[in-house]
Scaffold this motif. Structure first.
Motif, short mmCIF file in Angstrom:
data_model
loop_
_atom_site.label_atom_id
_atom_site.label_comp_id
_atom_site.label_asym_id
_atom_site.label_seq_id
_atom_site.Cartn_x
_atom_site.Cartn_y
_atom_site.Cartn_z
N LEU A 7 9.66 6.75 -2.01
CA LEU A 7 8.78 7.15 -0.76
C LEU A 7 8.41 5.95 0.15
CD1 LEU A 7 7.12 9.48 0.33
CD2 LEU A 7 5.25 8.70 -1.33
N PHE A 8 8.25 4.71 -0.53
CA PHE A 8 7.83 3.62 0.27
C PHE A 8 9.09 3.39 1.28
CE2 PHE A 8 7.96 -1.12 0.31
CZ PHE A 8 6.79 -1.12 0.93
N ILE A 36 4.21 12.08 -8.22
CA ILE A 36 4.11 10.70 -8.66
C ILE A 36 2.86 10.79 -9.66
CG2 ILE A 36 3.22 8.29 -8.14
CD1 ILE A 36 4.89 8.69 -5.64
N TYR A 37 1.53 11.43 -9.19
CA TYR A 37 0.53 11.54 -10.00
C TYR A 37 0.79 12.35 -11.35
CZ TYR A 37 -4.08 13.70 -10.87
OH TYR A 37 -5.25 13.55 -11.58
N GLN A 83 2.18 11.01 2.82
CA GLN A 83 1.66 10.67 1.72
C GLN A 83 0.44 11.88 1.32
OE1 GLN A 83 0.17 6.58 0.95
NE2 GLN A 83 0.68 6.44 3.03
N ALA A 132 7.78 6.24 -6.43
CA ALA A 132 6.88 5.77 -5.35
C ALA A 132 7.75 4.64 -4.48
CB ALA A 132 5.90 5.22 -6.05
N THR A 133 8.54 4.13 -5.11
CA THR A 133 9.54 3.27 -4.51
C THR A 133 10.19 3.94 -3.39
OG1 THR A 133 9.52 1.69 -6.32
CG2 THR A 133 11.20 1.35 -4.51
N PHE A 145 -1.57 14.69 -0.02
CA PHE A 145 -2.07 14.81 -1.40
C PHE A 145 -3.18 15.86 -1.37
CE2 PHE A 145 -4.68 14.20 -5.15
CZ PHE A 145 -3.73 14.20 -6.07
N ASP A 146 -4.39 15.32 -1.10
CA ASP A 146 -5.79 15.98 -1.36
C ASP A 146 -5.58 17.50 -0.95
OD1 ASP A 146 -6.26 13.30 -1.36
OD2 ASP A 146 -8.08 13.26 0.09
N PHE A 161 -3.74 19.37 -3.51
CA PHE A 161 -4.29 19.33 -4.80
C PHE A 161 -5.28 20.29 -4.87
CE2 PHE A 161 -7.38 17.55 -7.82
CZ PHE A 161 -6.32 17.37 -9.17
N VAL A 198 3.60 12.40 -3.42
CA VAL A 198 2.36 11.75 -3.98
C VAL A 198 2.02 12.35 -5.30
CG1 VAL A 198 -0.05 10.83 -3.74
CG2 VAL A 198 1.81 10.53 -1.93
#
Lengths: 274, 304
Positions: free
Chosen positions: B281-282, B260-261, B236, B278-279, B238-239, B242, B257
């Motif tokens: 990835l889940f 998705i964003y 997941q 997202a699904t 991201f930060d 980004f 992620v």
């Protein structure tokens, strides 16, 4: 014996390399945040400048609404912390010390949520909050984090270890269940409460994606989101970004200096299996 | 009179631990229901709908979003980037954490200092760490590229070069979080009963043998936990992406992620399709988590 020495020399060398690589980036940013822009972009870069200035720290306040961001982050972090520590310790206590129908079931139901990735819930959470009109509000930032499975797990593991007759004695003295909880149990859990408080504060203070999604209004942004948006790929002025970065790290760093063992305890706890 | 006795009956009913317990757990349960369970259901459900952020023109489209996903090269690539990041980050992070724990197991003053220092990056946000590395590795102002040039190497543009960007992001993530693995492993090592080592020594086991036959098997559960949390966390990511590359150059570091964003929270604001991604990835994360859990418990039994 010689082998042991060789082993420890090798590990010392490894440790010193890691030590330098951990400390250096912090020192470099700290030093550079006090240089003027000309010294920062000067080539070849020098570690030390001829003179130092506070101007980056005043400039960051002119570039972005720092005070607003700091206030927002404090409200978000403290709000989440106050509510979640309260709820988590309630639940952890009940799961540990009270016999009731469905106890095991509820325990597993709660623990399962620890494994729900944020990736799948982020869009629905946004939709829920916008339906409730909670986008760009403190309530929207705080309430969805009102409880965490990790906190419940931690508090439960502590309360499970307390002796059974403690509550019994209090019951004979005529205390009701809430009095037992608040007057006897909670004071005993002080170290765990501090650890949980610190972990909760750290989580919210450092959170980026969630507050960024739930706030679109500049005046509601948190520090991490605000910094990420000015410090992204193309930085115009380095100095203020460095100053902002230092400011954003400072509060937790100071708490860490004074309450190190609680941070370490929290991490250690997370890895414990029952 | 009637009223007070009813009140006292209510009070005594709710004062029994097996009743009052529900009051204690109620706030948490409501919060988890509203903000964990319901969102999962909505998220999975939404992946079969076309929904945008303005909630107009919502309609059921069945598996259409999943078909679209299979031919959406940016989505598929984002999954590969995420997997690539995870493959780079997780083993190195766990290895560095374990090595440091092994090197720091004795309780000397220097070791205690190292432990506290190695944990400092854990306390800082990925945003701040991302920015620090962004500047430290900057080809113009960064000290590290300059250092490489000084010793006669050509420094790449760490975040700007498609080849280097992801390994660099993985490196800074390792740097930020190996302290957690270190602490968890240290706790596990220190919890091993000394009698196990004594009996191994009596059987004539060397230090290396003791390490492989006592230390490692005893630490498998903690190690499994580190690998599991790392895997699910890395998937997941991201930060740090980004704030450093923003997914560039040319979407070459865009994580799932982040995709998705970008799909859901930037034009064209397709929350439905973003949920589909997202699904997917889940499901991948769930398979990884269950798989690594099974593997670890299998290993644990083997070693016993």
């Amino acid at each position: 014996m010689k082998r042991t020495n060789k082993h420890s020399v090798l590990s010392d060398i490894l440790l010193i390399i890691v030590l330098i690589s951990v400390v250096f980036p912090f020192l470099w940013v700290l030093l550079s945040s006090f240089k003027n822009e000309a010294d920062i972009i000067n080539y070849p870069p020098k570690l030390f400048a001829s003179h130092y200035t506070f101007s980056n720290y005043t400039d960051i306040w002119k570039t972005i609404p720092m005070t607003r961001y700091i206030i927002n982050t404090v409200i978000y972090a403290v709000g989440v912390c106050a509510i979640s520590v309260t709820f988590d310790s309630f639940t952890g206590y009940a799961l540990a010390r009270m016999r009731f129908r469905g106890r095991t079931f509820f325990y597993y139901v709660i623990m399962v949520t620890m494994f729900i990735p944020f990736a799948i819930t982020m869009i629905p959470l946004f939709m829920e909050l916008s339906k409730f009109g909670m986008i760009n509000t403190y309530a929207g930032l705080i309430i969805p984090h009102a409880t965490t499975a990790f906190g419940i797990f931690m508090m439960r593991s502590f309360f499970v270890g307390l002796p059974e007759d403690l509550a019994e004695a209090a019951r004979l003295d005529g205390l009701n269940e809430f009095q037992i909880y608040f007057r006897i149990m909670l004071p005993l859990a002080k170290p765990q409460l501090i650890t949980l408080t610190i972990f909760s504060l750290m989580g919210s203070w450092n959170d980026l994606l969630y507050p960024m999604l739930m706030t679109t209004d500049q005046s509601m942004r948190t520090l991490a989101a605000g910094l990420a948006l000015i410090g992204g790929q193309h930085i115009t002025y380095y100095g203020p970004v460095m100053a902002g970065t230092i400011i954003s790290m400072l509060p937790l760093f100071v708490i860490y200096m004074f309450a190190q063992k609680y941070f370490i305890q929290g991490s250690a706890m997370s890895g414990m299996k029952e | 009179m009637e009223n007070t006795s009813r009140w006292s009956r209510i009070k005594s009913y709710w004062n029994r631990p097996n009743h009052v317990a529900y009051i204690f757990i109620l706030p948490s349960l409501i919060a988890l229901l509203l903000f964990a369970f319901i969102p999962v259901v909505i998220g999975l459900g939404m992946s079969f709908f076309n929904v945008n952020i303005f909630f107009n023109g919502t309609k059921f489209v069945g598996l259409q979003n999943f078909v679209r996903f299979l031919s959406d090269s940016r989505a598929i690539n984002s999954i590969w980037h995420t997997v690539y990041f995870t493959v780079l980050e997780t083993p190195v992070q766990v290895l560095v954490g374990v090595l440091c724990a092994a090197a720091l197991s004795r309780n000397t003053r220097f070791n205690r200092f190292c432990r506290s220092t190695f944990y400092i990056p854990v306390v800082c946000s990925l945003t701040a760490i991302g920015l620090v590395f962004n500047m430290l590795l900057d080809p113009n102002i960064g000290w590290f590229p300059h250092l490489l040039t000084r010793i006669g190497m050509t420094a790449p543009d760490f975040f700007g070069n498609a080849h280097w960007a992801m390994p660099t992001i993985a490196f800074l993530t390792v740097w930020k979080s190996f302290g957690v693995t270190m602490i968890i492993m240290l706790t596990a090592v220190q919890a091993i009963s000394p009698s196990l080592y004594e009996s191994a020594e009596m059987d004539g086991a060397s230090r290396a043998q003791q390490f492989f036959h006592v230390t490692i098997p005893q630490c498998i559960p903690a190690l499994g936990f580190c690998v599991l949390t790392n895997l699910t966390g890395s998937m997941q990511v991201f930060d740090q992406i980004f704030v450093t590359t923003g997914g560039g150059p040319n979407f070459k570091t865009e994580s799932t992620v982040q995709y998705i964003y970008n799909r859901g929270f930037a034009a064209p604001y397709e929350l439905g399709y973003a949920s589909t991604v997202a699904t997917v990835l889940f499901i991948i994360i769930a398979i990884l988590a269950v798989g690594s859990n099974l593997y670890m418990s299998h290993k644990e039994q083997q070693m016993r």
